[in-house]
Design a protein around this motif. Structure first.
Motif, PDB file in Angstrom:
ATOM      1  N   ARG A 127       0.800  -1.222   0.000  1.00 27.84           N
ATOM      2  CA  ARG A 127       0.000   0.000   0.000  1.00 27.84           C
ATOM      3  C   ARG A 127       0.834   1.274   0.000  1.00 27.84           C
ATOM      4  O   ARG A 127       0.330   2.333  -0.330  1.00 27.84           O
ATOM      5  CB  ARG A 127      -0.934   0.008   1.219  1.00 27.84           C
ATOM      6  N   ILE A 128       2.099   1.179   0.392  1.00 29.32           N
ATOM      7  CA  ILE A 128       2.919   2.400   0.433  1.00 29.32           C
ATOM      8  C   ILE A 128       4.154   2.274  -0.454  1.00 29.32           C
ATOM      9  O   ILE A 128       4.312   3.016  -1.413  1.00 29.32           O
ATOM     10  CB  ILE A 128       3.316   2.739   1.887  1.00 29.32           C
ATOM     11  N   PRO A 160       3.306   1.387  -4.448  1.00 28.48           N
ATOM     12  CA  PRO A 160       2.703   2.493  -5.206  1.00 28.48           C
ATOM     13  C   PRO A 160       3.637   3.692  -5.369  1.00 28.48           C
ATOM     14  O   PRO A 160       3.604   4.351  -6.399  1.00 28.48           O
ATOM     15  CB  PRO A 160       1.488   2.888  -4.363  1.00 28.48           C
ATOM     16  N   LEU A 161       4.452   3.954  -4.365  1.00 22.27           N
ATOM     17  CA  LEU A 161       5.307   5.139  -4.445  1.00 22.27           C
ATOM     18  C   LEU A 161       6.521   4.912  -5.343  1.00 22.27           C
ATOM     19  O   LEU A 161       7.067   5.847  -5.908  1.00 22.27           O
ATOM     20  CB  LEU A 161       5.748   5.579  -3.045  1.00 22.27           C
ATOM     21  N   ARG A 198      -0.641  11.824  -9.456  1.00 20.52           N
ATOM     22  CA  ARG A 198      -0.870  12.263  -8.089  1.00 20.52           C
ATOM     23  C   ARG A 198       0.314  13.044  -7.521  1.00 20.52           C
ATOM     24  O   ARG A 198       1.404  12.921  -7.960  1.00 20.52           O
ATOM     25  CB  ARG A 198      -1.153  11.073  -7.191  1.00 20.52           C
ATOM     26  N   PRO A 236       0.882  10.422   0.138  1.00 17.06           N
ATOM     27  CA  PRO A 236       0.642  11.322  -0.991  1.00 17.06           C
ATOM     28  C   PRO A 236      -0.132  10.671  -2.133  1.00 17.06           C
ATOM     29  O   PRO A 236      -0.787  11.354  -2.900  1.00 17.06           O
ATOM     30  CB  PRO A 236       2.054  11.705  -1.449  1.00 17.06           C
ATOM     31  N   HIS A 237      -0.070   9.339  -2.236  1.00 15.31           N
ATOM     32  CA  HIS A 237      -0.700   8.670  -3.364  1.00 15.31           C
ATOM     33  C   HIS A 237      -2.133   8.252  -3.055  1.00 15.31           C
ATOM     34  O   HIS A 237      -2.798   7.688  -3.907  1.00 15.31           O
ATOM     35  CB  HIS A 237       0.124   7.448  -3.768  1.00 15.31           C
ATOM     36  N   PHE A 295      -6.925   4.362   6.147  1.00 10.01           N
ATOM     37  CA  PHE A 295      -5.721   3.526   6.224  1.00 10.01           C
ATOM     38  C   PHE A 295      -5.565   2.781   7.555  1.00 10.01           C
ATOM     39  O   PHE A 295      -5.383   1.562   7.562  1.00 10.01           O
ATOM     40  CB  PHE A 295      -4.482   4.379   5.929  1.00 10.01           C
ATOM     41  N   ARG A 354      -6.606  14.467  -3.263  1.00 15.35           N
ATOM     42  CA  ARG A 354      -5.318  13.992  -2.771  1.00 15.35           C
ATOM     43  C   ARG A 354      -4.670  15.079  -1.928  1.00 15.35           C
ATOM     44  O   ARG A 354      -4.963  16.260  -2.112  1.00 15.35           O
ATOM     45  CB  ARG A 354      -4.400  13.652  -3.943  1.00 15.35           C
ATOM     46  N   SER A 411      -1.978  16.576  -2.077  1.00 15.99           N
ATOM     47  CA  SER A 411      -1.302  17.655  -2.799  1.00 15.99           C
ATOM     48  C   SER A 411      -2.262  18.769  -3.183  1.00 15.99           C
ATOM     49  O   SER A 411      -1.839  19.871  -3.516  1.00 15.99           O
ATOM     50  CB  SER A 411      -0.629  17.094  -4.051  1.00 15.99           C
TER      51      SER A 411
END
Lengths: 303, 358
Positions: A218-219, A222-223, A303, B88-89, B98, B130, B132
């Protein structure tokens, strides 16, 4: 000294032209024009010229003039089951090779992305395979795969298993060599992506009671995805047009990827017109695949 | 019911000791503020409670259970980061969901909770955006929302409104207070802003150089500072501190011709040389000579609208007094100052309060 005075002094100094650097005009004449000329002569012109040839029955080995045959070459190629089998082999090779490189490369990057001693040295050493010439890597692996004295059979106790002569295994064998050679590339990009993930996000996730696996999917993933996508694009394009490794390692019908078929068609069978058409089909395919990736990449990067 | 207790906690970064033998109990539903300058160890202490830092010795108890060897994931404590640390996503909704999704909360429950908390924080309209695309205040609300959705044992906040502009900070301060009153969870809040601390805290913990200086209600900290550090850190403008010579019923600033009149009962308890601490609002400025007022020269006038801060020269000392707006016309004027003995503080050479008051 005020700015005007400084400029005035520089202008008067004997080294003035160097201090000012080159003019835009000089840069254009010295760098940009030669580059454009080079590109036109060696890239654009052959590209257009071969497009013309792809509609003819031209053979570079004979003195017969080229005849215009319309779309015949394309029709022949696209209805030839052998060509489709070349494409299937290539697709299989691309999938195995790129998947392997992403798994190995990303995995090693995950292992390296922490405080370990000699991290810099280790990273450099791991990058070595990528810096070798593909021909060297090919010869290298040919020795490693050798049925009688190769170290692979020895290490895994496989007796005299014929890696490269076995019609089923040969393609995998080439892919393994390619994975060995190019995983470092994926690793390098992944490492850059991983180290760019802010540490406080992992802290936030720990506070949010996320498990290691959950954090990864999840982190982390994706990043890192955008930069990983770039690695995948590059490797897919490269794998799609693989020639050297496959050519050196094996010459099975089951390892005849499109670039080898294309090479044979153009320079052994001398079917120049037909091979030009074939090259164009490959070009369009690579462009199409790349486009899909780039679209996805832009979506990820939004994003 | 969550009580947080620190017992003799020590923490080193290399050779530097950042937390020095800190012991503290934060009661259930209490709002405690760690106040101190940057680098005083307040954030490290907070992170240690959350499990983001290890401690070198001592115990941390959450709800009576020692947790110093437990990972942050297992402590069930929410933490609001100074940098917000939003993902951020992910959208605002996903950010807030979350902590619930991470522990496998059923989808329907996640949805209900996220929407309820978003409603409380007035960010229901932003759920699809989001991070941002959000302003500082909204980022802040989302960060708090992410902490609120899960009913944690305790809420820890590390300068959560430090990066906002002054006006928004004031709004958010009120909102935080309101939220705490409504939710009632045990909260530890770190800040270097003494006004924020005074406004929010049930109790303030003043830290300096890794050591707890004083723990008390905002009033206690303000009216009875235990040492010069606390005295000068809390309150704006800063408390005046001057070396004084104590006489019988009079306290004289170094180099001044006359001294402030103080009750004999007070001066008798004091040694000849002490340090006087007196807040600007405990000094009264008058324009005409009057009983007990000593002469002073106006050095500077700061007009703040509702009141003025006047810098006065008395002998060699420079003190600041708070006056009503427009009382003193400008620098150079001769005025007279009275000190409110009941609001005078006396400190020894080491800067510790002597605890001697009227």
């Amino acid at each position: 000294m005020n700015p005007e005075a400084r400029v005035a002094q520089q202008t008067l100094a004997p080294t003035a032209p160097r201090a000012h650097g080159m003019s835009d005009l000089a840069i254009r004449n010295l760098f940009i024009i030669p580059t454009i000329v080079f590109l036109i002569v060696f890239n654009i012109f052959p590209l257009i010229y071969s497009l013309g040839y792809s509609f003819t029955d031209f053979r570079a080995s004979s003195n017969d003039p080229a005849h215009f045959v319309g779309l015949d070459n394309y029709r022949t190629l696209l209805s030839d089951p052998n060509i489709w089998s070349n494409f299937t082999i290539t697709a299989k090779y691309v999938i195995i090779s790129v998947t392997g490189q992403v798994i190995v490369g990303f995995g090693v990057a995950m292992l390296l992305n922490r405080n370990i001693p000699f991290k810099g040295l280790l990273t450099t050493l791991l990058l070595l395979p990528m810096m070798l010439s593909a021909a060297v890597v090919g010869l290298f692996w040919k020795l490693l795969y050798d049925p009688s004295f190769g170290i692979i059979n020895y290490a895994f106790g496989l007796g005299t298993f014929e890696w490269l002569a076995d019609p089923k295994m040969a393609l995998y064998a080439i892919a393994i060599a390619d994975i060995w050679m190019w995983s470092p590339f994926v690793m390098l990009l992944s490492l850059a992506g991983l180290s760019a993930v802010p540490k406080h996000l992992y802290e936030a996730a720990a506070i949010d009671r996320a498990s290691g696996l959950y954090v990864f999917f999840r982190i982390t993933l994706p990043l890192v995805a955008p930069i990983l996508m770039i690695a995948v694009i590059f490797r897919t394009m490269e794998a799609f047009k693989t020639f050297d490794l496959a050519y050196i390692l094996a010459s099975q019908p089951t390892t005849e990827v499109i670039s080898i078929r294309l090479y044979k068609m153009a320079f052994q069978e001398w079917q120049t017109g037909l091979s030009c058409a074939f090259a164009y089909i490959v070009l369009v395919m690579v462009l199409a695949i790349t486009n899909i990736y780039v679209k996805y990449l832009n979506k990820v990067k939004e994003r | 019911m969550t009580q947080i207790e620190l017992r003799n906690v020590n923490k080193f970064f290399g050779a530097v000791q950042v937390i020095k033998d800190v012991s503290l109990t934060v009661n259930d539903r209490e709002f405690v503020v760690f106040l101190g300058q940057s680098g005083c160890g307040k954030t490290t202490t907070l992170r240690a409670i959350a499990g983001l830092e290890t401690v070198d010795s001592g115990e941390i108890l959450v709800g009576g259970v020692p947790v110093q060897d437990t990972r942050a994931e297992d402590r069930d404590i929410a933490f609001v980061f100074q940098s917000f640390a939003l993902y951020p996503h992910l959208t605002v909704y996903e950010n807030m969901a979350f902590p619930l999704r991470a522990v496998g909360t059923p989808k329907a429950e996640v949805d209900v909770t996220v929407r309820r908390v978003a409603g409380v924080l007035q960010i229901s309209g932003l759920l699809k955006r989001r991070p941002s695309a959000l302003s500082g205040g909204d980022l802040q609300r989302v960060a708090i929302g992410r902490a609120l959705v899960r009913n944690p044992k305790a809420m820890l906040m590390d300068e959560p409104i430090g990066s906002l502009d002054a006006k928004l900070r004031e709004e958010m301060r009120v909102e935080l207070k309101r939220l705490h009153v409504e939710q009632g969870s045990t909260t530890i809040y770190v800040t270097h802003d003494q006004i924020e601390a005074m406004a929010l805290a049930d109790r303030i913990v003043v830290m300096h150089a890794g050591v707890l200086q004083q723990v008390g209600t905002p009033e206690e900290i303000y009216t009875n500072p235990v040492n010069l550090f606390v005295a000068q850190f809390v309150g704006s403008p800063v408390m005046n501190v001057c070396d004084v010579v104590v006489g019988d019923g009079v306290v004289t600033l170094a180099g001044a011709a006359e001294g402030f009149a103080m009750p004999q009962a007070l001066t008798q308890q004091l040694q000849a040389k002490v340090t006087l601490g007196i807040r600007p609002e405990a000094l009264e400025v008058v324009l005409e000579p009057s009983a007990g007022a000593i002469g002073a020269e106006v050095h500077l006038v700061e007009s703040l609208g509702s009141h003025d801060i006047v810098d006065l020269r008395i002998g060699q000392a420079l003190v600041r007094a708070r006056t009503r707006a427009g009382l003193v016309s400008g620098p150079g004027l001769r005025v007279y100052v009275k000190a409110d003995a009941s609001r005078a503080h006396f400190f020894d050479e080491a800067g510790q309060s002597l605890g001697i008051r009227v």
